[in-house]
Motif scaffolding. Structure first.
Motif, PDB file in Angstrom:
ATOM      1  N   GLY A 106       0.823  -1.205   0.000  1.00 20.67           N
ATOM      2  CA  GLY A 106       0.000   0.000   0.000  1.00 20.67           C
ATOM      3  C   GLY A 106       0.858   1.256   0.000  1.00 20.67           C
ATOM      4  N   ALA A 107       1.920   1.232   0.819  1.00 20.49           N
ATOM      5  CA  ALA A 107       2.828   2.383   0.886  1.00 20.49           C
ATOM      6  C   ALA A 107       3.513   2.602  -0.463  1.00 20.49           C
ATOM      7  CB  ALA A 107       3.871   2.164   1.984  1.00 20.49           C
ATOM      8  N   LEU A 108       3.905   1.499  -1.094  1.00 20.57           N
ATOM      9  CA  LEU A 108       4.561   1.599  -2.400  1.00 20.57           C
ATOM     10  C   LEU A 108       3.604   2.210  -3.424  1.00 20.57           C
ATOM     11  CD1 LEU A 108       6.950   0.989  -4.255  1.00 20.57           C
ATOM     12  CD2 LEU A 108       6.076  -1.349  -4.511  1.00 20.57           C
ATOM     13  N   GLU A 109       2.351   1.772  -3.402  1.00 18.45           N
ATOM     14  CA  GLU A 109       1.358   2.345  -4.318  1.00 18.45           C
ATOM     15  C   GLU A 109       1.146   3.835  -4.025  1.00 18.45           C
ATOM     16  OE1 GLU A 109      -2.277   0.270  -5.036  1.00 18.45           O
ATOM     17  OE2 GLU A 109      -1.344  -1.706  -4.998  1.00 18.45           O
ATOM     18  N   ASP A 110       1.136   4.184  -2.740  1.00 18.89           N
ATOM     19  CA  ASP A 110       0.966   5.598  -2.376  1.00 18.89           C
ATOM     20  C   ASP A 110       2.086   6.452  -2.964  1.00 18.89           C
ATOM     21  OD1 ASP A 110      -1.231   4.883  -0.885  1.00 18.89           O
ATOM     22  OD2 ASP A 110      -0.197   4.969   1.063  1.00 18.89           O
TER      23      ASP A 110
END
Lengths: 117, 199
Positions: free
Chosen positions: A77-81
């Motif tokens: 999720g952090a990577l997508e953010d």
């Protein structure tokens, strides 16, 4: 809620040096993508870390959870953010692609059977 | 984060990961082969053995031990290990009266260059929260019972500082060489949730 007292399972306490660090193959891909992009200079490590902390903090603050804590899910999720902030890849694009992939015949859902490129 | 609905609506996280990798590859942002190499490096080449070598050297070379406690990053670099993320590694020494244990309460910062990737329990919210509140109980549950007169110091990692514990050299190992000591140094001892093994 799991505790560090579990004797087995993903939250089991350490018993040896040889514990697998990835429970499932996608976790290693999610890990690898972040480190590869960082090493290529697409983002700085603190940028990614800030996004990861935000995801973890939000999960911890939420009162109800659909699913148990899963570190690499938050990592992804952090990577997508971060990638969305950079306008590199949007969430909609990821979802659309994943949904398209889900339409493949079942035999094609194994990585090794997908052509490499 | 906002994904809701049943499995028909929200793709599995594995598919989502694959989709992201495919998009990044198409856009020339990652090379899957380079990524494979990076994953292999972290899974196999970088691991607790690096840290074990550092500790065994410190146990057998008083000058190195002094340098390690003064400037962990530099002393670790002497052995050829250095960080990917530019973090500082600070080494703290366990003694008969002081026991250090490491956690990262914010996320899961960990000294990758010397310990590899963190084990799952290190990333668990329960460990992260409880080891700060009741370290003695958590350590006991993990198999390390410390006397009441041993002071426990919980070291909370940050993006700038990664902690590495220099465990006590086990009794009865005076005759062992540096190489023979390496296998006694477990990852758990270097996080501070265990003592070094005895031969």
């Amino acid at each position: 809620m799991s505790t560090p007292l579990d004797s087995e399972g993903p939250a089991a306490p350490p018993r040896s040096n040889g514990e697998l660090v990835f429970a499932e193959p996608w976790e290693s891909r999610a890990f690898g993508m972040a480190v590869t992009l960082y090493e290529a200079g697409v983002f700085s490590w603190p940028e990614f870390q800030t996004a990861l902390i935000a995801r973890i903090t939000a999960w911890t603050a939420a009162r109800e959870h659909d699913e148990p804590y899963h570190y690499y899910r938050l990592w992804l999720g952090a990577l997508e953010d971060v990638l969305a902030d950079l306008s590199a890849v949007s969430e909609d694009e990821v979802i659309a692609r994943a949904q398209a992939m889900a339409q493949r015949s079942p035999g094609h859902d194994h990585r090794d059977e997908v052509p490499a490129q | 984060m906002t994904t809701t609905g049943g499995p028909d609506e929200s793709p599995s996280v594995a598919l989502r990961t694959e989709a992201l990798e495919q998009l990044l590859t198409e856009r020339g942002l990652i090379d899957p082969k380079a990524m494979d190499a990076i994953i292999t490096r972290y899974e196999t080449s970088v691991g607790p053995l690096n840290g074990a070598k550092v500790v065994a050297r410190a146990w057998t070379d008083p000058d190195y031990r002094r340098r390690l406690l003064e400037d962990g990053t530099a002393a670790i670099k002497e052995l050829g290990f250095s960080g990917q993320q530019g973090e500082h590694i600070v080494v703290v020494e366990n003694t008969p009266t002081v026991h250090n244990v490491v956690v990262c309460t914010l996320c899961s910062c960990y000294p990758w260059p010397v310990l590899g990737l963190p084990p799952s329990w290190y990333k668990d919210p329960a460990y992260r929260a409880r080891v700060v509140r009741e370290p003695r109980t958590v350590l006991a549950a993990m198999g390390l019972t410390l006397d009441d007169d041993v002071q426990i110091t919980v070291r909370d990692s940050t993006s700038e500082v990664r902690w590495l514990v220099l465990p006590e050299r086990p009794p009865g190992t005076e005759h062992l060489t540096e190489d023979e000591l390496v296998p006694l140094v477990t990852r758990d001892a270097m996080v501070g949730v265990a003592k070094a093994a005895t031969p």
